[in-house]
Design a protein around this motif. Sequence first.
Motif, PDB file in Angstrom:
ATOM      1  N   ALA A 109      -7.938   5.945  -6.870  1.00 20.86           N
ATOM      2  CA  ALA A 109      -7.358   5.460  -5.620  1.00 20.86           C
ATOM      3  C   ALA A 109      -6.349   4.364  -5.933  1.00 20.86           C
ATOM      4  N   ILE A 110      -5.236   4.398  -5.231  1.00 19.12           N
ATOM      5  CA  ILE A 110      -4.177   3.404  -5.402  1.00 19.12           C
ATOM      6  C   ILE A 110      -4.221   2.441  -4.233  1.00 19.12           C
ATOM      7  N   ASN A 111      -4.064   1.165  -4.554  1.00 14.76           N
ATOM      8  CA  ASN A 111      -3.961   0.142  -3.520  1.00 14.76           C
ATOM      9  C   ASN A 111      -2.954  -0.889  -4.013  1.00 14.76           C
ATOM     10  N   GLY A 112      -1.709  -0.767  -3.548  1.00 17.72           N
ATOM     11  CA  GLY A 112      -0.659  -1.681  -3.984  1.00 17.72           C
ATOM     12  C   GLY A 112      -0.316  -1.460  -5.439  1.00 17.72           C
ATOM     13  N   THR A 113      -0.478  -2.489  -6.256  1.00 20.35           N
ATOM     14  CA  THR A 113      -0.152  -2.388  -7.678  1.00 20.35           C
ATOM     15  C   THR A 113      -1.396  -2.185  -8.528  1.00 20.35           C
ATOM     16  N   THR A 114      -2.455  -1.659  -7.910  1.00 23.33           N
ATOM     17  CA  THR A 114      -3.714  -1.436  -8.601  1.00 23.33           C
ATOM     18  C   THR A 114      -4.155   0.014  -8.424  1.00 23.33           C
ATOM     19  N   VAL A 115      -4.688   0.586  -9.494  1.00 24.75           N
ATOM     20  CA  VAL A 115      -5.328   1.894  -9.400  1.00 24.75           C
ATOM     21  C   VAL A 115      -6.772   1.706  -9.856  1.00 24.75           C
ATOM     22  N   ARG A 116      -7.690   2.328  -9.110  1.00 16.56           N
ATOM     23  CA  ARG A 116      -9.111   2.254  -9.437  1.00 16.56           C
ATOM     24  C   ARG A 116      -9.593   3.630  -9.867  1.00 16.56           C
ATOM     25  N   HIS A 117     -10.273   3.671 -11.008  1.00 15.39           N
ATOM     26  CA  HIS A 117     -10.917   4.895 -11.487  1.00 15.39           C
ATOM     27  C   HIS A 117     -12.412   4.708 -11.279  1.00 15.39           C
ATOM     28  N   ILE A 118     -13.023   5.548 -10.445  1.00 17.02           N
ATOM     29  CA  ILE A 118     -14.466   5.487 -10.215  1.00 17.02           C
ATOM     30  C   ILE A 118     -15.081   6.643 -11.002  1.00 17.02           C
ATOM     31  N   VAL A 119     -15.719   6.320 -12.104  1.00 16.63           N
ATOM     32  CA  VAL A 119     -16.163   7.306 -13.093  1.00 16.63           C
ATOM     33  C   VAL A 119     -17.333   8.130 -12.557  1.00 16.63           C
ATOM     34  N   VAL A 120     -17.181   9.460 -12.609  1.00 14.41           N
ATOM     35  CA  VAL A 120     -18.244  10.363 -12.163  1.00 14.41           C
ATOM     36  C   VAL A 120     -18.860  11.139 -13.334  1.00 14.41           C
ATOM     37  N   ARG A 130     -19.210   3.420 -13.015  1.00  5.17           N
ATOM     38  CA  ARG A 130     -18.354   2.234 -13.147  1.00  5.17           C
ATOM     39  C   ARG A 130     -17.052   2.410 -12.367  1.00  5.17           C
ATOM     40  N   THR A 131     -16.519   1.306 -11.898  1.00  7.82           N
ATOM     41  CA  THR A 131     -15.191   1.279 -11.304  1.00  7.82           C
ATOM     42  C   THR A 131     -14.278   0.550 -12.275  1.00  7.82           C
ATOM     43  N   LEU A 132     -13.296   1.269 -12.804  1.00  6.46           N
ATOM     44  CA  LEU A 132     -12.350   0.711 -13.761  1.00  6.46           C
ATOM     45  C   LEU A 132     -11.070   0.360 -13.012  1.00  6.46           C
ATOM     46  N   VAL A 133     -10.718  -0.910 -12.992  1.00  4.84           N
ATOM     47  CA  VAL A 133      -9.562  -1.386 -12.230  1.00  4.84           C
ATOM     48  C   VAL A 133      -8.409  -1.639 -13.191  1.00  4.84           C
ATOM     49  N   ARG A 134      -7.234  -1.062 -12.858  1.00  2.00           N
ATOM     50  CA  ARG A 134      -6.050  -1.213 -13.695  1.00  2.00           C
ATOM     51  C   ARG A 134      -4.867  -1.660 -12.851  1.00  2.00           C
ATOM     52  N   ASP A 135      -4.120  -2.657 -13.335  1.00  6.85           N
ATOM     53  CA  ASP A 135      -2.817  -2.938 -12.742  1.00  6.85           C
ATOM     54  C   ASP A 135      -1.913  -1.805 -13.182  1.00  6.85           C
ATOM     55  N   VAL A 136      -1.023  -1.373 -12.299  1.00  4.84           N
ATOM     56  CA  VAL A 136      -0.173  -0.223 -12.617  1.00  4.84           C
ATOM     57  C   VAL A 136       1.287  -0.546 -12.322  1.00  4.84           C
ATOM     58  N   LYS A 137       2.151  -0.133 -13.260  1.00  9.25           N
ATOM     59  CA  LYS A 137       3.598  -0.272 -13.090  1.00  9.25           C
ATOM     60  C   LYS A 137       4.237   1.011 -13.606  1.00  9.25           C
ATOM     61  N   PHE A 138       5.281   1.456 -12.926  1.00 10.18           N
ATOM     62  CA  PHE A 138       6.020   2.632 -13.373  1.00 10.18           C
ATOM     63  C   PHE A 138       7.504   2.295 -13.395  1.00 10.18           C
ATOM     64  N   ASP A 139       8.156   2.625 -14.503  1.00  7.75           N
ATOM     65  CA  ASP A 139       9.595   2.430 -14.633  1.00  7.75           C
ATOM     66  C   ASP A 139      10.256   3.794 -14.543  1.00  7.75           C
ATOM     67  N   SER A 140      10.960   4.048 -13.452  1.00  5.59           N
ATOM     68  CA  SER A 140      11.567   5.364 -13.230  1.00  5.59           C
ATOM     69  C   SER A 140      12.699   5.661 -14.221  1.00  5.59           C
ATOM     70  N   GLU A 141      13.329   4.640 -14.774  1.00  2.52           N
ATOM     71  CA  GLU A 141      14.418   4.871 -15.729  1.00  2.52           C
ATOM     72  C   GLU A 141      13.909   5.351 -17.078  1.00  2.52           C
ATOM     73  N   THR A 142      12.773   4.836 -17.524  1.00  2.00           N
ATOM     74  CA  THR A 142      12.231   5.223 -18.831  1.00  2.00           C
ATOM     75  C   THR A 142      11.048   6.177 -18.712  1.00  2.00           C
ATOM     76  N   SER A 143      10.555   6.391 -17.503  1.00  3.33           N
ATOM     77  CA  SER A 143       9.362   7.212 -17.228  1.00  3.33           C
ATOM     78  C   SER A 143       8.102   6.631 -17.863  1.00  3.33           C
ATOM     79  N   LYS A 144       8.104   5.332 -18.130  1.00  8.99           N
ATOM     80  CA  LYS A 144       6.920   4.690 -18.704  1.00  8.99           C
ATOM     81  C   LYS A 144       5.981   4.256 -17.594  1.00  8.99           C
ATOM     82  N   LEU A 145       4.716   4.587 -17.797  1.00  6.71           N
ATOM     83  CA  LEU A 145       3.644   4.189 -16.899  1.00  6.71           C
ATOM     84  C   LEU A 145       2.792   3.180 -17.661  1.00  6.71           C
TER      85      LEU A 145
END
Length: 167
Positions: A109-120, A130-145
């Motif tokens: 699930a995405i919420n703003g600049t955070t993505v949460r992975h809820i492990v099943v 577990r809920t793994l919380v990650r800050d997320v950024k994407f650069d459209s010019e380089t395609s880097k996530l």
Amino acid sequence: KMAVGIAALVVVLCPPCFANLEDDKKLQTVLCSSSEWSLSETLVTAPLLGSYNVTSTSSLLSRFIPVAGTLKYTCSDDDDNGNMTVEAFLRMDESTAPRNTLRYVATAAINGTTVRHIVVESSEQNYVGRTLVRDVKFDSETSKLVLAPKEKFLGASFALVWMPSTR
């Protein structure tokens, strides 16, 4: 030299402003647009050591931080709910074998600049639930996530840089 490379990556990645549902949907589309994401590099910031890129033989931390991996995000057909799943595979340094890999399946699930992975499902039973919380950024010019876990290892924070496996 390494610090300059990391600084250049930070400058290139313009901070996204995913402040509403529409922006969350755009990021979801980006995540699901690639059939698979491959781990490109692992950036580490450690006390007294500064920032550097981890390679499979570069440091003690490489035993605990992924040096290779893949991510596969799948979006549901029901766009209104923003449902996603993620399949992750991470490999640590070979010196940690036989327990040098982690596989998991999670709802995402995405919420703003955070993505949460809820492990099943996971190759490590203690990850299930577990809920793994990650800050997320994407650069459209380089395609880097860039996914930066909130967890620290041995006092170090890190960011995983992913590239689409296919374009």
